[in-house]
Enzyme design. Sequence first.
Site, PDB file in Angstrom:
ATOM      1  N   HIS A 169      40.890  37.504  48.949  1.00 54.37           N
ATOM      2  CA  HIS A 169      40.632  36.134  48.489  1.00 54.37           C
ATOM      3  C   HIS A 169      41.222  35.080  49.431  1.00 54.37           C
ATOM      4  CE1 HIS A 169      38.963  37.732  44.875  1.00 54.37           C
ATOM      5  NE2 HIS A 169      40.109  38.254  44.452  1.00 54.37           N
ATOM      6  N   ASP A 203      36.071  45.880  45.732  1.00 58.04           N
ATOM      7  CA  ASP A 203      36.954  45.376  44.671  1.00 58.04           C
ATOM      8  C   ASP A 203      36.081  44.751  43.574  1.00 58.04           C
ATOM      9  OD1 ASP A 203      40.088  44.347  44.308  1.00 58.04           O
ATOM     10  OD2 ASP A 203      38.633  42.943  43.441  1.00 58.04           O
ATOM     11  N   HIS A 205      36.419  41.993  42.172  1.00 54.84           N
ATOM     12  CA  HIS A 205      36.247  40.554  42.390  1.00 54.84           C
ATOM     13  C   HIS A 205      35.587  40.280  43.744  1.00 54.84           C
ATOM     14  CE1 HIS A 205      39.797  41.051  39.699  1.00 54.84           C
ATOM     15  NE2 HIS A 205      39.223  40.049  39.040  1.00 54.84           N
ATOM     16  N   ASP A 292      40.213  48.021  40.556  1.00 51.35           N
ATOM     17  CA  ASP A 292      39.922  47.288  39.312  1.00 51.35           C
ATOM     18  C   ASP A 292      38.469  47.458  38.865  1.00 51.35           C
ATOM     19  OD1 ASP A 292      39.298  45.816  41.577  1.00 51.35           O
ATOM     20  OD2 ASP A 292      40.361  44.001  40.967  1.00 51.35           O
TER      21      ASP A 292
HETATM   22  C1  OKP Z   1      42.654  39.739  42.802  1.00 51.31           C
HETATM   23  B1  OKP Z   1      41.927  40.964  43.340  1.00 51.31           B
HETATM   24  C2  OKP Z   1      43.738  37.231  34.665  1.00 51.31           C
HETATM   25  C3  OKP Z   1      43.610  36.162  35.731  1.00 51.31           C
HETATM   26  C4  OKP Z   1      43.231  36.755  37.037  1.00 51.31           C
HETATM   27  C5  OKP Z   1      43.243  36.234  39.428  1.00 51.31           C
HETATM   28  C6  OKP Z   1      42.558  37.506  39.724  1.00 51.31           C
HETATM   29  C7  OKP Z   1      42.743  37.888  41.145  1.00 51.31           C
HETATM   30  C8  OKP Z   1      42.191  39.238  41.480  1.00 51.31           C
HETATM   31  N1  OKP Z   1      44.186  36.667  33.437  1.00 51.31           N
HETATM   32  N2  OKP Z   1      43.348  35.815  38.089  1.00 51.31           N
HETATM   33  O1  OKP Z   1      40.622  40.739  43.758  1.00 51.31           O
HETATM   34  O2  OKP Z   1      41.994  42.129  42.527  1.00 51.31           O
HETATM   35 ZN    ZN Z   2      40.056  42.478  42.235  1.00 50.63          ZN
END
Ligand code: OKP
Ligand code: ZN
Length: 348
Positions: A169, A203, A205, A292
């Site tokens: 990110h 990932d 995200h 994840d």
């Molecule tokens: C990072 B990676 C959960 C809020 C999550 C940020 C997520 C970042 C993910 N309550 N906020 O891509 O695994």
């Molecule tokens: Zn992630």
Amino acid sequence: MKVFYSDNHFLHNPTYELAEGGVREEIHEKPIRALQILHALTKTDWAEIITPDTDGLESILEVHDVEYLSFIKNVYREWRELSLQTSNEDATFFPAIFPRQKWYKKPESFFGRMGYYISDLSAPIVSGTYDAALSSVYCAVSGAKEILKNSLPSFPYNTFALCRPPGHHAGRANCGGYCYINNASVAANILSKTGNVAILDIDYHAGNGTQDIFFRRSDVLTISIHANPNHEYPYFSGYADEIGENEGSGFHRNYPLDVGTSDNKYYKVLEDALTLINNYSPKYLVVSVGMDIYSEDPIGRFKISENGINQIGKRIADLHLPALIVMEGGYNTAQIGQNMIIFLENFI
Ligand code: OKP
Ligand code: ZN
């Protein structure tokens, strides 16, 4: 398989992030994640754990803005000097204002600049954040250099960078979403000097930082498969119509998937992504891996099984490209070690 890991990730251990409503929420990105993976690796007979070299600042600066890097380096100390009376020794830094308009300026003042470089409230900064992020990116840099040293056309050579904090990110001049320095991008940029590179980000995200860094380049193909940002972090990027621009037009691809995506649906999209990579015929592959996607992840909302994780790894490994595997997210700390072993065993 050579695995690059540094204990310095312990230096970055903020206890919370800020959720909607200003609520302090437990941060999922914590040291035990890396420890669990390390622990699982030490029980195998194939993982060789190596502490990375600590040179490569110039490689980072080819990907990140120089003022951004010095911001990350100095922010905590500068903040403490400004607000000694209000913050205790291990207080966590967050900005309180963010630029909104397209025509935003970069102000000189400390608190103004902080919003300029920090995208959201999931990137808490503590005293050791910069050193931890540096060691993290050096894991990826060492992994890339090892591949350059060892890979022959007939023998794909793979390494694993056990990075923490993650990186995908982090853009050229911003942090966010637990990420400060874009480990995979710095490594891919090193590899790109000797041939085209594909980055596949699996990932949960969207890899918006990686997208930002290579959006105008055609020598690094970037592909991200992730939860539809219409419903998930990072919300503002990761849509299918973002395909790169200028020189890089056609060299970025997003695959937004529904919440609840199962193994079989995932394989279909993965096949498409792998075909793109095959057609591009890169010399090297960088895989941003986030566990994840796993069905029991506390943040992710896909339904990928352990068998699915194995299959995904197998199909990527079947590209037979020299691959640097870079750790990104994954927050089920009971299962993350085992899941990474399942994934990585396809690459040994
Ligand atoms: C990072 B990676 C959960 C809020 C999550 C940020 C997520 C970042 C993910 N309550 N906020 O891509 O695994
Ligand atoms: Zn992630």
